[in-house]
Design a protein around this motif. Sequence first.
Motif, short mmCIF file in Angstrom:
data_model
loop_
_atom_site.label_atom_id
_atom_site.label_comp_id
_atom_site.label_asym_id
_atom_site.label_seq_id
_atom_site.Cartn_x
_atom_site.Cartn_y
_atom_site.Cartn_z
N LYS A 160 62.56 20.27 6.22
CA LYS A 160 61.17 19.89 5.96
C LYS A 160 60.28 21.13 5.94
CE LYS A 160 61.94 15.36 6.28
NZ LYS A 160 61.70 14.43 5.18
N PRO A 161 59.39 21.26 4.93
CA PRO A 161 58.64 22.51 4.75
C PRO A 161 57.75 22.92 5.91
CG PRO A 161 57.83 20.77 3.29
CD PRO A 161 59.10 20.28 3.87
N ASN A 162 57.02 21.96 6.52
CA ASN A 162 56.14 22.33 7.63
C ASN A 162 56.94 22.63 8.89
OD1 ASN A 162 53.15 22.04 6.78
ND2 ASN A 162 54.17 20.28 5.87
N ASN A 163 58.07 21.95 9.06
CA ASN A 163 58.96 22.29 10.18
C ASN A 163 59.47 23.72 10.04
OD1 ASN A 163 58.66 19.79 11.34
ND2 ASN A 163 60.68 19.02 10.76
N ILE A 164 59.80 24.12 8.81
CA ILE A 164 60.30 25.48 8.56
C ILE A 164 59.24 26.51 8.95
CG2 ILE A 164 61.02 27.12 6.78
CD1 ILE A 164 62.28 24.70 5.30
N LEU A 165 57.99 26.28 8.49
CA LEU A 165 56.91 27.21 8.83
C LEU A 165 56.67 27.23 10.33
CD1 LEU A 165 54.22 26.74 6.02
CD2 LEU A 165 55.41 28.84 6.61
N GLY A 166 56.64 26.05 10.95
CA GLY A 166 56.43 25.98 12.39
C GLY A 166 57.51 26.70 13.17
#
Length: 406
Positions: A160-166
């Motif tokens: 998941k993109p926001n999980n990756i950034l987080g």
Amino acid sequence: MNATGLVVEYNPFHNGHAYHAQQAKEQIGNDCTIAVMSGNFLQRGEPSIIDKWHRAEAALREGVDLVVELPYVFAVQNSDLFAKGALLTLDALGTDAVCFGSEQGSIAPFLEGYDAMEQYKDLYEETVRNQLDKGLSFPEASRYGYEQIGLTSDEFDLRKPNNILGFGYVKAIKDLHLSIKPTTVQRIHNDYHDEEIRHTIASATSIRKELLQAGTMTQRAKSALPESSVHALQSYRERTSCWHSWEHYFPFLQYRILTMSVDELSEIAGVEEGLQHRIYETIRIADSFEEWMTAMKTKRYTRTRLQRMATHVLTHTKKEDLLSLQQLNEVPYVRILGMNALGKSYMRQVKKEASVPLLTQPQQFEHSYLTIEERAMDAYLSSLPPSLRKERRKREFQPPILPKKM
């Protein structure tokens, strides 16, 4: 006075961002909210729809207290370097906590995921190398690596993109030994890549698509934006007759590539593995940026990677300009874009103890990153008529925004 950091792009500032800022204040309870925001070019290698000044002002009117700029050299980068620059910037400002949006919504799996990554780092890296050797892109190869060490389960999914950034923010805090507490707010009502506005909290992708296709502010877009952002978008368009997209820059990009030698092109950041030859083959026959991206994209080269490379071509950013990023353990300066009364009070407090210059105008300090920033600004403004370029360029060297009532 304590502060909570938000790592943002606000492209544009929408209701989901307002929710994030509000939840950060309520959950953590710190006095001041600091947004470290990308400038005119963004992490996925795109020009921002309106300039950083209008985006910063919208944020300040919606409850963010202080907006500082993430330097271009960090902003247009992979998630790890993006996160590193953002967290080092927040650390330089004495920030106590960082709050990011995620699909996960709970911080514990991020911390446990970091421990798993440390424990099985060799297995992760070996898996990634093997997948890269098979011709996969780095994001795809990383997903295989995460899967091997159990980081793609329903409990914690690094696809998941926001999980990756987080996860990048947590890694930066841990690897750099920063005293910043990571926290997260669950993303609600939309997915990062949603292309249609279906709720008053919608993705920035869907809002940009709506605005750029319509060429005007629509009721559907308005429903997903706070009043300050509607005003910022309309004000910028009235002033410039433009909302920026890659198509505005394609003629400049095409000219720039076709007047460079192969050797010159190979020096540009992001041009790796003989990619310069593919660039020349495709740029000559493409009639638009979208057509060029379609011709360039392969299993190995994602669109995001190619867009970042194109941004570096447009801004003439070379590999040598970015050599210092990996070794850096402190940002050389912090550029202030805007603040309200609370943000101004916090800045007075921080200024007494700050270990790096806190700039209210770029001419106050000399650094190679600021030289790159000026090139990026000129590249961003290149699609505007000369008189408007001059007007918008002048804004770059003036003091920060101190918002007044609309």
